[in-house]
Design a protein around this motif. Structure first.
Motif, PDB file in Angstrom:
ATOM      1  N   VAL A  60       1.333  21.217   1.289  1.00  9.99           N
ATOM      2  CA  VAL A  60       0.539  20.543   0.254  1.00  9.99           C
ATOM      3  C   VAL A  60       0.957  21.015  -1.129  1.00  9.99           C
ATOM      4  O   VAL A  60       1.114  20.208  -2.057  1.00  9.99           O
ATOM      5  CB  VAL A  60      -0.969  20.768   0.475  1.00  9.99           C
ATOM      6  N   ILE A  61       1.155  22.315  -1.291  1.00 10.48           N
ATOM      7  CA  ILE A  61       1.504  22.803  -2.627  1.00 10.48           C
ATOM      8  C   ILE A  61       2.897  22.333  -3.031  1.00 10.48           C
ATOM      9  O   ILE A  61       3.185  22.156  -4.213  1.00 10.48           O
ATOM     10  CB  ILE A  61       1.370  24.338  -2.699  1.00 10.48           C
ATOM     11  N   GLY A  62       3.766  22.080  -2.046  1.00 10.53           N
ATOM     12  CA  GLY A  62       5.070  21.511  -2.355  1.00 10.53           C
ATOM     13  C   GLY A  62       4.986  20.089  -2.869  1.00 10.53           C
ATOM     14  O   GLY A  62       5.856  19.639  -3.623  1.00 10.53           O
ATOM     15  N   VAL A  63       3.933  19.368  -2.483  1.00  6.93           N
ATOM     16  CA  VAL A  63       3.701  18.012  -2.988  1.00  6.93           C
ATOM     17  C   VAL A  63       3.037  18.048  -4.356  1.00  6.93           C
ATOM     18  O   VAL A  63       3.415  17.309  -5.274  1.00  6.93           O
ATOM     19  CB  VAL A  63       2.829  17.210  -1.998  1.00  6.93           C
ATOM     20  N   ALA A 166       1.051  13.032  -0.526  1.00  8.74           N
ATOM     21  CA  ALA A 166       2.278  12.390  -0.981  1.00  8.74           C
ATOM     22  C   ALA A 166       2.142  10.868  -0.985  1.00  8.74           C
ATOM     23  O   ALA A 166       2.681  10.185  -1.864  1.00  8.74           O
ATOM     24  CB  ALA A 166       3.453  12.823  -0.104  1.00  8.74           C
ATOM     25  N   GLN A 167       1.426  10.324  -0.017  1.00  7.58           N
ATOM     26  CA  GLN A 167       1.216   8.873   0.009  1.00  7.58           C
ATOM     27  C   GLN A 167       0.416   8.412  -1.206  1.00  7.58           C
ATOM     28  O   GLN A 167       0.686   7.342  -1.762  1.00  7.58           O
ATOM     29  CB  GLN A 167       0.511   8.478   1.303  1.00  7.58           C
ATOM     30  N   LYS A 168      -0.565   9.211  -1.606  1.00  2.00           N
ATOM     31  CA  LYS A 168      -1.326   8.891  -2.819  1.00  2.00           C
ATOM     32  C   LYS A 168      -0.511   9.150  -4.079  1.00  2.00           C
ATOM     33  O   LYS A 168      -0.627   8.430  -5.072  1.00  2.00           O
ATOM     34  CB  LYS A 168      -2.610   9.729  -2.871  1.00  2.00           C
ATOM     35  N   GLY A 169       0.307  10.189  -4.051  1.00  7.77           N
ATOM     36  CA  GLY A 169       1.072  10.590  -5.222  1.00  7.77           C
ATOM     37  C   GLY A 169       0.317  11.622  -6.033  1.00  7.77           C
ATOM     38  O   GLY A 169      -0.900  11.532  -6.216  1.00  7.77           O
ATOM     39  N   MET A 170       1.031  12.607  -6.524  1.00 10.35           N
ATOM     40  CA  MET A 170       0.409  13.659  -7.321  1.00 10.35           C
ATOM     41  C   MET A 170      -0.167  13.104  -8.611  1.00 10.35           C
ATOM     42  O   MET A 170       0.497  12.370  -9.345  1.00 10.35           O
ATOM     43  CB  MET A 170       1.439  14.739  -7.655  1.00 10.35           C
ATOM     44  N   LEU A 171      -1.415  13.445  -8.891  1.00  8.71           N
ATOM     45  CA  LEU A 171      -2.047  13.031 -10.141  1.00  8.71           C
ATOM     46  C   LEU A 171      -1.429  13.804 -11.298  1.00  8.71           C
ATOM     47  O   LEU A 171      -1.370  15.032 -11.283  1.00  8.71           O
ATOM     48  CB  LEU A 171      -3.550  13.292 -10.086  1.00  8.71           C
ATOM     49  N   LEU A 212     -10.362   9.386 -18.345  1.00 14.73           N
ATOM     50  CA  LEU A 212     -10.408   8.176 -17.543  1.00 14.73           C
ATOM     51  C   LEU A 212      -9.036   7.676 -17.124  1.00 14.73           C
ATOM     52  O   LEU A 212      -8.909   6.905 -16.177  1.00 14.73           O
ATOM     53  CB  LEU A 212     -11.128   7.062 -18.327  1.00 14.73           C
ATOM     54  N   ALA A 213      -7.993   8.106 -17.851  1.00  8.75           N
ATOM     55  CA  ALA A 213      -6.649   7.644 -17.517  1.00  8.75           C
ATOM     56  C   ALA A 213      -6.192   8.284 -16.217  1.00  8.75           C
ATOM     57  O   ALA A 213      -6.543   9.417 -15.900  1.00  8.75           O
ATOM     58  CB  ALA A 213      -5.687   7.992 -18.649  1.00  8.75           C
ATOM     59  N   GLU A 214      -5.401   7.534 -15.446  1.00  4.34           N
ATOM     60  CA  GLU A 214      -4.895   8.078 -14.179  1.00  4.34           C
ATOM     61  C   GLU A 214      -3.502   7.556 -13.924  1.00  4.34           C
ATOM     62  O   GLU A 214      -3.281   6.352 -13.852  1.00  4.34           O
ATOM     63  CB  GLU A 214      -5.825   7.720 -13.021  1.00  4.34           C
ATOM     64  N   LYS A 215      -2.557   8.485 -13.815  1.00  4.43           N
ATOM     65  CA  LYS A 215      -1.190   8.135 -13.459  1.00  4.43           C
ATOM     66  C   LYS A 215      -0.733   9.086 -12.369  1.00  4.43           C
ATOM     67  O   LYS A 215      -1.013  10.279 -12.421  1.00  4.43           O
ATOM     68  CB  LYS A 215      -0.267   8.242 -14.670  1.00  4.43           C
ATOM     69  N   ARG A 216      -0.040   8.541 -11.377  1.00  4.32           N
ATOM     70  CA  ARG A 216       0.411   9.346 -10.256  1.00  4.32           C
ATOM     71  C   ARG A 216       1.915   9.194 -10.062  1.00  4.32           C
ATOM     72  O   ARG A 216       2.494   8.148 -10.404  1.00  4.32           O
ATOM     73  CB  ARG A 216      -0.315   8.939  -8.965  1.00  4.32           C
ATOM     74  N   LEU A 217       2.529  10.250  -9.521  1.00  5.48           N
ATOM     75  CA  LEU A 217       3.921  10.159  -9.148  1.00  5.48           C
ATOM     76  C   LEU A 217       4.067   9.282  -7.909  1.00  5.48           C
ATOM     77  O   LEU A 217       3.184   9.254  -7.046  1.00  5.48           O
ATOM     78  CB  LEU A 217       4.479  11.543  -8.825  1.00  5.48           C
ATOM     79  N   ASP A 218       5.192   8.615  -7.800  1.00  5.32           N
ATOM     80  CA  ASP A 218       5.508   7.845  -6.599  1.00  5.32           C
ATOM     81  C   ASP A 218       6.246   8.778  -5.643  1.00  5.32           C
ATOM     82  O   ASP A 218       7.459   8.991  -5.754  1.00  5.32           O
ATOM     83  CB  ASP A 218       6.368   6.639  -6.951  1.00  5.32           C
ATOM     84  N   GLN A 219       5.522   9.344  -4.699  1.00 14.17           N
ATOM     85  CA  GLN A 219       6.105  10.282  -3.737  1.00 14.17           C
ATOM     86  C   GLN A 219       6.164   9.685  -2.333  1.00 14.17           C
ATOM     87  O   GLN A 219       6.135  10.406  -1.332  1.00 14.17           O
ATOM     88  CB  GLN A 219       5.299  11.589  -3.731  1.00 14.17           C
TER      89      GLN A 219
END
Length: 529
Positions: A60-63, A166-171, A212-219
């Motif tokens: 998890v911490i690697g993600v 990873a499916q959700k992507g890191m916030l 309120l803004a939310e951006k995630r990495l595509d993992q």
């Protein structure tokens, strides 16, 4: 009346930051990312061993903290088995690829390089940046071997939290955005790293400055690779198609890592280095780690009387200085830039039965080689930078050679108390771990007291760095024998290492992480995580 500019930093003098430490009969996971600690704690709640929790926490911490560590990194761990009363050292450090040619790393003649180690500068930073800097990773094989010995929960289940993250992507919150921004220029040099961490190939991804803004990495690609590891086991990264694809990616980008290097890699268990200290006993890793340096520091303190902090802190400074001189002479670890960013992660675990894990993993530099393997989605290490590019020295660059690490996971015991400690922070690690060891054993501190107490850093450079929170008499004493610099602990940059630890006193457990870390936390397995 004459007025002038006020001296000192711009940071608040009245602000206080603390972390609460809970005592519990349940297991505890202390990690540099709260959600990784939660994943480990959930495993403990389900009846898992400390090793099971460590596997879940590591992935998890690697993600969620990808610039510090991940499946393509290396490291080491100390394991305590309560039923047998034995300590085990596990080294999953990186190695240089067998096809590496030291002649491909010519010196530029431009003096000292500026990343973690002040080696002579290499043409095009080939030992620091890009595919040529990638070493053979070891984290996944190390986790697999530990799980094979002591794991109780099926491996496939332990990777599910990491896969879901990873499916959700890191916030990308404000802290993550700052970390990405710190390395934007280097990340932009690799198209796959830029696609993952940057917008339009040049601007750091970020959520802005509103809640309120939310951006995630595509993992998503990383999630797919983790699913392969879950189904096929740890050796899939070494023996299987996943490893072959990763090695091919590195070769395509000009690196020397090949599938053969992965197939032949094995993490190794060793007898730990036992370090007697007064009425306490510590266990650290032997060999090419910071374990022998920790042992040297504690031996230098062993015969000294340390009745109070005014006596102890100057003694720490002298012992650390002399131990690092010995390390530089014998192991070839030739210093570290004082401006070097933190680039490692550490977590510690204790379960309800008293089994413990102190686990450190790293990509080496922040964001490692700043290269992403497109087939796997893994951010790759830059372990080649651990080697001195000048030939004829103890740690000179060569093919098929183990990397010299600064990691120092430690187990300790004194009376009814046992503890597992470690830290991230490169060569700052030994200063932190040795002082915390003394705080606990010489002064009877618990983790809350020890982690909130000021520290110094002596990492082989010309200065002693001291937390300005020390009383003035201690600072004056340090300045008499050392070139003293003072600073405060802050969120960024870290002037000191970032520790994480757990302690068991009788049948009560506790945990704590670096006080200034905004993400780090200790999570109790009895909590409703």
């Amino acid at each position: 009346m004459a007025f002038g500019a006020a001296a000192g930093s711009a940071f608040s003098d009245s602000q206080q930051v603390r972390k609460t430490v809970i005592r519990t009969e349940h297991g505890v996971v202390a990690a540099q990312h709260k959600q990784a600690a939660q994943a480990g704690a959930q495993v403990l709640r389900a009846g898992g061993d400390a090793v099971d929790a460590a596997v879940a926490c590591s992935f998890v911490i690697g993600v969620l903290e990808p610039w510090m560590s991940g499946p393509a990194g290396g490291g080491a761990a100390m394991h305590w088995r309560a039923d047998t009363g034995t300590a085990h050292a596990l080294n999953f450090g990186m190695r240089s690829p067998q096809g590496l040619d030291a002649r491909d790393f010519p010196l530029s003649g431009r003096g000292v390089a500026g990343d973690l180690f002040p080696w002579e500068h290499v043409e095009d930073d080939r030992n620091v940046q890009g595919a040529t800097a990638i070493a053979v990773p070891g984290v996944v094989d190390g986790l697999g071997q530990a799980h094979d010995r002591w794991g109780r929960i099926p491996w496939v289940e332990l990777l599910q939290p990491a896969i879901e993250h990873a499916q959700k992507g890191m916030l990308v919150d404000w802290y993550a955005a700052l970390m990405i921004a710190s390395t934007t220029r280097e990340l932009a040099k690799d198209a796959d790293a830029a696609a993952l961490f940057l917008d339009d190939g040049q601007w750091p991804k970020g959520s802005g400055w509103t809640a309120l803004a939310e951006k995630r990495l595509d993992q998503a690609r990383m999630a797919d690779s983790l699913q392969v590891l879950a189904q096929d086991g740890a050796r899939a990264l070494y023996d299987g198609d996943l490893g072959a694809a990763m090695a091919a990616d590195v070769a395509d980008k000009g690196g020397s890592l090949r599938h053969r290097d992965l197939r032949e890699y094995r993490a190794a268990f060793h007898d730990p280095l036992a370090v007697p200290y007064r009425d306490a006993l510590f266990y650290v890793l032997p060999g090419l780690t910071a374990g022998p340096t920790f042992a040297d520091v504690m031996r230098r303190l062993q015969d000294l009387s340390l009745p109070d902090m005014a006596t102890a802190v100057p003694a720490y400074a002298t012992a650390l200085r002399d131990a690092y001189r010995a390390r530089l002479a014998g192991m070839g670890d030739d210093g570290e830039s004082p401006a070097a960013p933190g680039c490692t992660t550490h977590f510690s675990v204790v379960d309800a039965a008293g089994n413990m894990v102190a686990h450190t993993q790293t990509l080496l530099s922040i964001f490692g080689s700043r290269v992403v393997s497109p087939s796997t989605g893994f951010l790759m290490n830059n372990g080649i930078m651990w080697f001195d590019p000048v030939q004829g020295r103890p740690n000179s660059l060569a093919p098929g050679k183990a990397c010299l690490m600064n990691v120092c996971p430690m187990l300790g015991q004194q009376g009814a108390r046992r503890f597992a400690l470690g830290a991230s922070g490169g060569r700052k690690i030994v200063s932190a771990v040795s002082q915390l060891a003394s705080y606990v054993t010489d002064f009877g501190m618990d983790l809350e007291q020890a982690f909130h107490h000021p520290r110094i850093d002596v990492s082989g450079g010309p200065h002693v760095i001291a937390d300005e929170a020390f009383p003035q008499d201690i600072l004056d004493s340090l300045s008499r024998d050392h070139d003293l610099r003072t600073t405060r602990r802050n969120v960024l940059p870290y002037a000191f290492a970032c520790p994480a630890g757990v302690m068991r006193d009788g049948d009560r457990n506790q945990g704590c992480t670096e006080v200034m870390s905004p993400w780090g936390d200790a999570v109790v397995a009895g909590d409703d995580n």
